[in-house]
Design a protein around this motif. Sequence first.
Motif: not given
Length: 167
Positions: A1-8, A38-41
Motif C-alpha cells: 500500500m505504501k508504494k501505491n499511496l503516493p500515486a493515489l 508530485f507522486a514520485l516526490s
Amino acid sequence: MKKNLPALVAGFAAGVLQVVPVIKSFSCLIILPLAGIFALSLYQKSNKIFTPIDTKTAVITGLMTGLFAALFGTFFEIIITLITKTNDLVYVVNDLYAFIESFPVDETVKSQVIALTEDVVNSIKTTGFSFLYSMSVLVNNLIINPVFAMIGALIGLKFINSKIRNN
C-alpha cells in the motif's frame, strides 16, 4: 500500500482538478505531468529513499498516477454531469455539428454521427447521464492521463536524482 499511496494521492488531486472549468484546459500539459512529479516526490519521501530512483519505479508511479487520475476524473465528470444535466458537449454541440458537416465523408455517415450526438446530448439534458458519453470520457482518460503522468514522473526522476547526486 505504501508504494501505491503516493500515486493515489496525486491521482486524486489531478482527477479533481480535471473537472474544474478553467483549469481542466491545462490537464494534459500541466496538471498530469505535475501530478507525476508530485507522486514520485511523495514516493521518495514516504519510502525514505536517499539513493537515486530507477526509471522503472518512475514509470510505474507515473502510470498508476495517471490511472488513478483517469478513474477519479471520470467519476467526478459523470457525477457533475448527472447533477447539473449539462457539460461541455452540450455547450458546443452546434459547433460540433458544423464541424461534422465539413468532413469529407458520405452524407449517411454524417447524419448517423449527428443523430448519435443528438441522442447523447438529449440524454444528458433529460436524465443527466449518457452511457456513450461516460464510456468515451473513461476511454479517453485511460489512454491520455497515464501517458502524460508518466512523462511528468520521468521529468521528476531527473530532478530528484540530480538533487540526490548533488547532496
